[in-house]
Design a protein around this motif. Structure first.
Motif, PDB file in Angstrom:
ATOM      1  N   ASN A  78      69.606 -21.067  40.991  1.00 34.92           N
ATOM      2  CA  ASN A  78      69.701 -20.683  39.580  1.00 34.92           C
ATOM      3  C   ASN A  78      68.550 -21.274  38.771  1.00 34.92           C
ATOM      4  N   LYS A  79      68.246 -22.535  39.014  1.00 35.03           N
ATOM      5  CA  LYS A  79      67.179 -23.207  38.279  1.00 35.03           C
ATOM      6  C   LYS A  79      65.808 -22.667  38.680  1.00 35.03           C
ATOM      7  N   PHE A  80      65.633 -22.417  39.955  1.00 34.44           N
ATOM      8  CA  PHE A  80      64.339 -21.949  40.472  1.00 34.44           C
ATOM      9  C   PHE A  80      63.972 -20.583  39.903  1.00 34.44           C
ATOM     10  N   PHE A  81      64.904 -19.643  39.972  1.00 35.36           N
ATOM     11  CA  PHE A  81      64.594 -18.280  39.537  1.00 35.36           C
ATOM     12  C   PHE A  81      64.750 -18.093  38.028  1.00 35.36           C
ATOM     13  N   ALA A  82      65.150 -19.153  37.307  1.00 34.74           N
ATOM     14  CA  ALA A  82      65.254 -19.060  35.852  1.00 34.74           C
ATOM     15  C   ALA A  82      63.888 -19.106  35.183  1.00 34.74           C
ATOM     16  N   THR A  83      62.877 -19.546  35.924  1.00 35.78           N
ATOM     17  CA  THR A  83      61.524 -19.594  35.374  1.00 35.78           C
ATOM     18  C   THR A  83      60.609 -18.681  36.172  1.00 35.78           C
ATOM     19  N   ASP A  84      59.603 -18.135  35.497  1.00 31.25           N
ATOM     20  CA  ASP A  84      58.601 -17.317  36.169  1.00 31.25           C
ATOM     21  C   ASP A  84      57.310 -18.082  36.409  1.00 31.25           C
ATOM     22  N   ASP A  85      57.271 -19.324  35.978  1.00 36.42           N
ATOM     23  CA  ASP A  85      56.075 -20.140  36.140  1.00 36.42           C
ATOM     24  C   ASP A  85      56.065 -20.738  37.555  1.00 36.42           C
TER      25      ASP A  85
END
Length: 282
Positions: A134-141
């Motif tokens: 969840n945390k990993f794919f919450a950002t596009d950076d």
């Protein structure tokens, strides 16, 4: 299709992981098909939201909306491997060094990856894995993703007790000036030949003889593509310890599906030249 390559930042992870690469395609109409070739690295791919199909020498991934993360892993396969990606793919691939993944799983790699390609389920038991997704794919950076990924990997890191012994074996098998037989290597390690083969198969999911053949192939490939001093295929074969040209061609036909000349004309280099693919043209 955008590919970005990153390298492990933490010193512990540098010992076990060669690199990460991110592949992203925004279009729902995206599609690519390519052949990957035998490698001594072990790739673990984590897709944001996807379904997959796995058959002999083939893996297809279809990106979908609001689906589960799909985790797929390949062992050191021994012939060309066809990959098809469709839809708005968003994935990271962790490329582990030989035996590197063993410090991040709690059972032998041979049990986790008994086939050339399969779903990777070894982390499903840990609640931290779902939180990480969840945390990993919450950002596009991508840099932020690397930071989140490394935090998770360090949280599950457990030094593998057999690492030193297998590292010795891998070093000998990768030394193409080394003429020792499998029997002699086993004796150096204080093992019977049978025990050595079983240990290697258990933690590498491949025999020492087959692994050495792949290592020799990758060494010759690297010399041809990246070493200016090697121009002739005969020189490349000799430096990688292929005992004659006929055997060199035979190994290439087995591992790539074509002779060396045709193979080198057909492949493309990606991800800081780590990935060597042959794309299937529509």
């Amino acid at each position: 299709m955008n590919i970005a390559t990153f390298y492990p930042q933490h010193s512990i992870l540098q010992q076990h992981i060669e690199y990460y690469y991110f592949l992203k395609a925004d279009s729902p109409d995206f599609q690519t098909t390519y052949y990957a070739f035998p490698n001594i690295a072990v790739p673990l791919s984590l897709h944001r939201s996807a379904t997959y199909e796995i058959k002999a020498n083939y893996t297809g991934v279809q990106a979908i909306k609001n689906g589960p993360c799909a985790a797929l892993i390949q062992r050191n396969f021994q012939q060309p491997f066809l990959v098809n990606l469709q839809g708005p793919i968003d994935k990271v691939t962790i490329c582990f060094k030989p035996c590197g993944i063993s410090s991040f799983i709690n059972q032998p790699f041979g049990e986790i990856a008994p086939e050339d390609s399969q779903a990777f389920l070894a982390w499903d038991q840990w609640p931290a894995y779902q939180r990480w997704q969840n945390k990993f794919f919450a950002t596009d950076d991508n840099q932020e993703r690397v930071d989140v990924l490394e935090e998770f990997l360090l949280s599950i890191y457990t030094p593998f007790a057999g690492q030193a012994l297998l590292d010795k074996a891998i070093g000998w098998l990768s030394d193409f000036g080394e003429q020792a037989s499998i029997e002699e290597m086993a004796e150096r390690l204080g093992l019977t030949t049978r025990s050595f083969n079983r240990l290697f198969q258990k933690h590498m999911s491949i025999s020492p003889v087959a692994w050495k053949k792949i290592a020799r192939f990758r060494h010759s490939l690297k010399n041809k593509l990246f070493n200016a001093q090697f121009k002739k295929l005969t020189e490349i074969g000799y430096d990688s310890n292929f005992y004659d040209q006929a055997y060199f061609i035979k190994v290439y036909n087995k591992l790539t599906g074509s002779n060396p000349t045709a193979f080198f004309k057909s492949v493309e280099k990606l991800a800081d030249d780590h990935l060597i693919f042959r794309f299937v043209k529509e």
